[in-house]
Enzyme design. Structure first.
Site, PDB file in Angstrom:
ATOM      1  N   THR A 369       0.825  -1.200   0.000  1.00  0.00           N
ATOM      2  CA  THR A 369       0.000   0.000   0.000  1.00  0.00           C
ATOM      3  C   THR A 369       0.858   1.248   0.000  1.00  0.00           C
ATOM      4  OG1 THR A 369      -1.570  -1.259   1.231  1.00  0.00           O
ATOM      5  CG2 THR A 369      -1.784   1.131   1.418  1.00  0.00           C
ATOM      6  N   THR A 387      -3.445   0.690  -3.055  1.00  0.00           N
ATOM      7  CA  THR A 387      -2.717  -0.538  -2.749  1.00  0.00           C
ATOM      8  C   THR A 387      -2.870  -1.632  -3.784  1.00  0.00           C
ATOM      9  OG1 THR A 387      -2.370  -2.185  -1.000  1.00  0.00           O
ATOM     10  CG2 THR A 387      -4.632  -1.556  -1.431  1.00  0.00           C
ATOM     11  N   ASN A 389      -2.293  -4.523  -2.164  1.00  0.00           N
ATOM     12  CA  ASN A 389      -2.323  -5.351  -0.956  1.00  0.00           C
ATOM     13  C   ASN A 389      -0.904  -5.760  -0.582  1.00  0.00           C
ATOM     14  OD1 ASN A 389      -3.486  -6.437   1.284  1.00  0.00           O
ATOM     15  ND2 ASN A 389      -3.893  -8.413   0.345  1.00  0.00           N
ATOM     16  N   ASP A 411      -7.923  -9.904   1.502  1.00  0.00           N
ATOM     17  CA  ASP A 411      -8.548  -9.054   2.533  1.00  0.00           C
ATOM     18  C   ASP A 411      -9.956  -9.512   2.897  1.00  0.00           C
ATOM     19  OD1 ASP A 411      -6.527  -7.368   3.258  1.00  0.00           O
ATOM     20  OD2 ASP A 411      -7.112  -5.711   1.952  1.00  0.00           O
ATOM     21  N   SER A 441      -8.277  -1.729   5.782  1.00  0.00           N
ATOM     22  CA  SER A 441      -7.898  -0.946   6.966  1.00  0.00           C
ATOM     23  C   SER A 441      -7.397   0.432   6.569  1.00  0.00           C
ATOM     24  CB  SER A 441      -6.775  -1.651   7.739  1.00  0.00           C
ATOM     25  OG  SER A 441      -7.176  -2.922   8.136  1.00  0.00           O
ATOM     26  N   GLY A 462      -1.133  -2.408   6.222  1.00  0.00           N
ATOM     27  CA  GLY A 462      -2.142  -3.417   6.547  1.00  0.00           C
ATOM     28  C   GLY A 462      -2.891  -3.047   7.805  1.00  0.00           C
TER      29      GLY A 462
END
Ligand code: DON
Length: 562
Positions: A369, A387, A389, A411, A441, A462
């Protein structure tokens, strides 16, 4: 008390010397872009200098990150924008990835119901339907002032002329080389052993960007770029189709809004958990007046950890895509509910995560991200977190397109109670369904103080995103640090499960650490890690602008001066 005074004094001294050293933190800054890379921040400033707005600069900065920060910058991932215009309009855009139409709840489980290792993180099946290009085009159609082609052009030039590899980047390429080869074969572009100082020219990406420049959204979601994306995903074992790409639409959503003392905070609501959890944690802390304890002291840590424990347990049970289940965020951040959640807290003893379940709420019917912050000369403020991830996402590289694909599917809660790559646990509300958005998040955040713009911030990391944003706000507002010191200060993190508190070097002095362990907190030397990479802009009450770029990465603030 002496320690507390000394600590405050140290920070004040630090702030003064920082100001006096003239490190770009002068009164003259009238606009700023803070991002993960100097090239991208500079490109954003160039756009502002040409008379573009923060929204224009956002598009150019984002695409530049795609070129020079391929582990997270992307055209093939997703993200969230939180903005406040100079006239006071506040909003957010959700361009988060979605599950493909052919996705299904148990797609990562074998016939015994066990999770198949790596299926949701590596390779084609991990890829969610990308949202970035649709998001950027949507922002341009609502707020753009310069022509779209002019905003894409700097990224095309950067891809053709090349970017310089940094030392951190060399390490990152080296660490992931085996995965790149495993997924894409020996001749894959990023397995070339690029060294610090090398220039990386990505001509295939320049060609992709040229189509995006010429055809906008259609240049990515239709035509040859879409064709090669769908083919590459299929070769790598995935299920994304042309229909998935054509159907993708970003969504304007109301930002999550709450108050903390005299701060008015706007952050990202579901499908991100960022705003809700940030609001919950701050509001659980608020009655204790945390500024009375010194920074990273035993009591300050306890307070934050216990609020985090309660908030992350709520996250696992109550938060997911609001288009699929009703998310009652107003109740979740209400004072009444949160005061009740802290009833079991005591400074004498650690709570145990097994005893803290998600709060009972009558309506529970139905979980790498990069961040950049921009302030333009008019006063438009932008916070964006975007992002793929994991670092380089699924590691699937579209060779003829010059870019990596995300692994955002991880996610989702791929099985109730099974921890994702960030150790987060989810439930039904974040289960996989076709076209659903996976819970995030990411916490791009804009803070107002006494009705004036105060702070623009966010971070990757994260599950640690929320706690890094939280600590940066507290460091400035409660512990009196300037923005760069607030970002530099060591962070710690707790997320309900696992029970442990992770921390950066230098968070705890030995005495506090021992006391916390005696109270039952799970703290060990081997939980040390790097937490977050915050990029932020701070405005004083007189409108003096200062910036902070996280030294944990190659992050850099660029400025426009009077
Ligand atoms: O949306 C999320 O919460 C995650 N996909 C973010 C991943 C991340 O921050 C990785 N970076 N270090």
């Amino acid at each position: 008390m002496i320690v507390r005074l000394l600590t405050k004094f140290t920070y004040i001294t630090l702030s003064l010397s920082f100001l006096l050293s003239g490190c770009n933190q002068t009164k003259d800054i009238k606009a700023a872009v803070v991002s993960a890379r100097k090239e991208a921040s500079d490109i954003g400033i160039t756009i502002l200098n040409k008379g573009g707005s923060a929204f224009d600069a956002m598009i150019a900065t984002d695409l530049a990150l795609t070129v020079c920060f391929p582990n997270a910058g992307n055209i093939s991932g997703g993200g969230f924008l939180v903005y406040r215009t100079a006239s006071g309009e506040v909003g957010s855009l959700d361009y988060r990835e979605k599950a493909p139409l052919n996705a299904f709840e148990k797609m990562y489980l074998d016939e015994n119901g066990d999770v198949i290792p790596e299926k949701s993180t590596l390779g084609g099946l991990a890829v969610g339907v990308p949202g970035t290009v649709a998001g950027l085009a949507e922002i341009h159609s609502k707020f753009g002032t310069l022509p779209w082609e002019d905003l894409v052009k700097p990224a095309i030039d950067l891809a053709i002329n090349g970017y310089i590899v940094t030392e951190k980047q060399e390490r990152s390429f080296r660490n992931k080389k085996d995965d790149f080869i495993r997924i894409n074969g020996e001749n894959t572009f990023y397995a070339q052993d690029f060294k610090a100082g090398d220039t990386v020219k990505n001509i295939a990406l320049a060609e992709t960007l040229k189509r995006i420049s010429k055809y906008g959204v259609k240049g990515f979601y239709e035509g040859p770029v879409a064709e090669s994306l769908v083919n590459r995903v299929r070769q790598a074992g995935g299920i994304i189709t042309h229909e998935d790409l054509i159907k993708y639409k970003p969504v304007w959503r109301k930002p999550l809004n709450f108050k903390y003392k005299n701060l008015n905070i706007f952050s990202m609501g579901p499908p991100s958990s960022g705003g809700v959890c940030l609001g919950q944690i701050l509001k659980m802390i608020e009655p204790y007046n945390i500024g009375q304890y010194y920074h990273n002291s035993e009591k300050a840590i306890q307070l934050i950890v216990e609020a985090e424990r309660r908030s992350y347990s709520d996250r696992s049970k109550h938060l997911g895509d609001p288009d699929f289940s009703k998310v009652h965020y107003n109740q979740l951040i209400s004072n009444k509910y949160l005061n009740n959640r802290m009833n079991s807290f005591s400074f004498d003893l650690a709570s145990q995560s097994k005893d803290i379940q998600a709060g009972k709420i009558p309506w529970t019917e139905s979980e790498e991200t990069t961040h950049y912050s921009i302030l333009d000369q008019e006063g438009n403020a932008i916070a964006v977190t975007t992002t793929l991830n994991g670092s380089y996402g699924s590691k699937v590289f579209v060779e003829d397109g010059g870019y990596f694909l995300n692994n955002e599917m991880d996610d989702f809660s791929i099985k109730p109670g099974f921890a994702n790559m960030f150790g987060l646990i989810g439930s039904e509300v974040n289960s996989i369904k076709p076209e659903k958005r996976m819970l995030s998040s990411m916490t791009p955040t804009i803070v107002m103080k006494d009705n004036k713009l105060y702070m623009i911030l966010g971070t990757p990391g994260g599950s640690t995103i929320i706690t890094s944003v939280l600590q940066t706000i507290l460091n400035v507002y409660e512990f009196g640090m300037d923005i760069q010191s607030a970002i530099n200060a060591p962070r710690f993190h707790h997320q309900w499960l696992p029970e442990k508190i992770e921390f950066e070097n230098g968070v705890f002095d030995e005495v506090s650490m021992k006391k916390l362990q005696e109270k039952g907190y799970d703290i060990k030397q081997d939980y040390i890690r790097v937490i977050g990479r915050v990029d932020a802009i701070l405005l004083s009450k007189n409108g003096v602008i200062t910036t902070g770029a996280d030294p944990r990465g190659d992050d850099k603030a660029s400025h426009l001066y009077d």
